[in-house]
Design an enzyme around this catalytic site. Structure first.
Site, mmCIF file in Angstrom:
data_model
loop_
_atom_site.group_PDB
_atom_site.id
_atom_site.type_symbol
_atom_site.label_atom_id
_atom_site.label_comp_id
_atom_site.label_asym_id
_atom_site.label_seq_id
_atom_site.Cartn_x
_atom_site.Cartn_y
_atom_site.Cartn_z
ATOM 1 N N LYS A 84 30.738 71.668 37.375
ATOM 2 C CA LYS A 84 31.157 72.926 36.771
ATOM 3 C C LYS A 84 32.000 72.651 35.529
ATOM 4 O O LYS A 84 32.764 71.674 35.492
ATOM 5 C CB LYS A 84 31.938 73.733 37.806
ATOM 6 C CG LYS A 84 32.290 75.154 37.420
ATOM 7 C CD LYS A 84 32.998 75.843 38.584
ATOM 8 C CE LYS A 84 33.385 77.271 38.282
ATOM 9 N NZ LYS A 84 34.067 77.911 39.434
ATOM 10 N N SER A 166 32.140 82.197 40.806
ATOM 11 C CA SER A 166 32.043 81.816 39.413
ATOM 12 C C SER A 166 31.330 80.475 39.192
ATOM 13 O O SER A 166 31.038 80.107 38.068
ATOM 14 C CB SER A 166 33.456 81.729 38.811
ATOM 15 O OG SER A 166 34.213 80.670 39.414
ATOM 16 N N SER A 190 34.310 81.521 44.947
ATOM 17 C CA SER A 190 33.537 81.021 43.813
ATOM 18 C C SER A 190 32.583 79.877 44.124
ATOM 19 O O SER A 190 31.752 79.523 43.293
ATOM 20 C CB SER A 190 34.476 80.604 42.677
ATOM 21 O OG SER A 190 35.072 81.734 42.101
#
Length: 496
Positions: A84, A166, A190
């Protein structure tokens, strides 16, 4: 070389890839090239990858040569993994949390988790797109959107199926077979949210099991990194590398006596036998028919595997309003500290400067506004302020003594069962672990009450108390092996 090279990596598990590398059936260079080709061919409509590591092939070559000279470092030697974009890597890739303000920022050092992966021999293939600032930018921001990377779409139905966030790009990339596994981060849902919607496995560890050093912060008390993979076994393999104590992250000192060098030892098809699992029905209220059916099917599966369902478990904290000042204070403090350490050439070095930069570049930066940033800036960011301390104590007491721990003790259950991310907020405030595993698919194609298409995957999530990862991994593996719900999205003829 294999006859159908792309098919080699579709749904390939880490152990199988490692065995092929050891036999000499394939090299890490070839693996990297296969993943790069697949990303090039299929990521266009998905938009999961923000950038690729320009040194990936060279790193793979070095690891191939090392394997020949001295042997493998372990199960991740030569295995491509994506991260990420809020996880620091000190290389030629940028770390931006999806923000155009940090689009050219090179982190001063590897994050702890990135360094652990490198030491284990993993190839950091690229950075994945994400909800900007881990959804700390603006409440109306669509999951998976960032000003730097645009919108991530779900490979099971780009534009038609909710992708979740996310860690949107990490989950979508793993679902689409763009890497063997990925790292995401979670503050509140997330990891488990996008994992469920992309039919992959996500582990949100106990806060303190995995170091946060080098993660762009959102919440000091809730942030954690964790693995996203296509199988529980692969997620456990990656977690085994990530978990460890780090002197730079005081929270990890709490893991003393709870760390395990190999989380795959807890993979047990019979783990469900004799286990009591509570279902907090409050968190299922308002579900559409299709996801409700998925939850009921999961309950039946658990019972068929020898587990006991304790239905309609209630918790005193159900329905309360969490104190959101806690994250706002922590976001300002953490982001100011992080930005202050960046290279002088980066245009922002504080939250106030970030807000000003976005205003100056509003056409690109403020599609959804920045109310999340300004609300945090409006706090002092001082973590001894009464409003912060009281809020933190309230959230912890309600999520633990009046939440997860209450349910486990009052109903004498070992774990709790949720549909997807519905239990993520209570676990977030408690700092407790979650694991999501593919739970089935909703095929009615209707708009859900939450405002997105339900025609897609859903995850089943197991929750427990602090450092209960061994139990949760066993439960998830037992469920996974009994159901085998996951199948790859159809991106082209390769999957057919």
């Amino acid at each position: 070389m294999i006859e159908a090279p792309q098919q080699w990596i579709v749904e390939a598990e880490i152990e199988c890839l490692q065995e092929a590398l050891e036999r000499g059936d394939i090299t890490s260079v070839q693996l990297v090239l296969l993943y790069l080709e697949r990303i090039r061919n299929y990521d266009g409509p998905i938009n999961s990858m923000l950038e690729l590591n320009p040194d990936a092939i060279e790193i793979a070559q070095q690891l191939d040569e090392e394997r020949q000279r001295t042997g493998s470092r372990g199960r991740l030697h030569g295995i491509p993994i994506v991260l990420k974009d809020n996880i620091d890597t000190h290389d030629k890739m940028h770390t931006s949390a999806g923000s155009i303000a940090l689009a050219q920022s090179i982190a001063p050092a590897d994050a702890y988790v990135a360094a652990r992966l490198r030491e284990a021999g993993a190839i950091l293939l690229g950075k994945t797109n994400m909800t900007e600032w881990a959804n700390g930018m603006a409440e109306p921001m669509w999951a998976g959107y960032s000003s730097r990377g645009g919108l991530v779409l779900n490979p099971y139905g780009p534009g038609n199926v909710f992708v979740g966030g996310s860690s949107s790009g990490s989950a979508a990339a793993v679902a689409a077979n763009f890497a063997a596994a990925a790292l995401g981060t979670e503050t509140s849902g997330s990891i488990v949210n996008p994992s469920g919607y992309n039919s992959v496995v996500g582990i949100k560890p106990t806060v303190g099991l995995v170091s946060r050093t080098g993660l762009i912060p959102l919440s000091l008390t809730q942030d954690t990194a964790g693995p996203i993979a296509r199988t529980v076994k692969d997620a456990a393999i990656v977690l085994s590398v990530l978990a460890g104590q780090d002197e730079q992250d005081a929270a990890t000192l709490r893991s003393e006596g709870h760390l395990h060098p190999d989380y795959t030892v807890f993979l047990n098809k019979d783990a469900m036998q004799g286990v009591r699992i509570g279902v907090p029905r409050y968190y299922c209220e308002g579900l559409d028919d299709a996801p409700q059916d998925i939850l009921e099917a999961a309950i039946q599966t658990i019972q068929s595997l020898g587990g006991t369902i304790v239905d309609n478990v209630s918790v005193p904290c159900a329905g309360i309003e969490w104190d959101r000042n806690v994250v706002r204070y922590e976001f300002k403090r953490g982001l100011d500290d992080y930005l202050a350490k960046l290279n002088p050439n980066v245009p922002v070095h504080s939250l106030a400067e970030l807000i000003a930069f976005n205003e100056d570049n509003a056409e690109r930066a403020l599609k959804y506004g920045q109310r999340g940033l300004t609300r945090s800036e409006d706090t002092t960011g001082v973590l001894t302020d009464e409003v912060y301390v009281n809020g933190l104590q309230f959230n912890r007491r309600m999520s633990r003594e009046q939440g997860i721990d209450y349910a486990l003790q009052e109903y004498k259950v070992d774990a709790l069962l949720f549909l997807g991310h519905n239990g993520s907020e209570i676990a977030a405030r408690a700092g407790y672990p979650l694991i999501t595993v593919p739970g089935g698919y909703a095929n009615d194609g209707r708009m859900s009450k939450a405002g997105y298409i339900t025609d897609g995957p859903y995850g089943i999530t197991f929750a427990g108390t602090a450092f209960s990862e061994p139990l949760l991994i066993g439960l998830a593996y037992s469920f996974e092996q009994a159901t085998k719900y996951r199948f790859p999205p159809k991106l082209g003829d390769i999957n057919e």
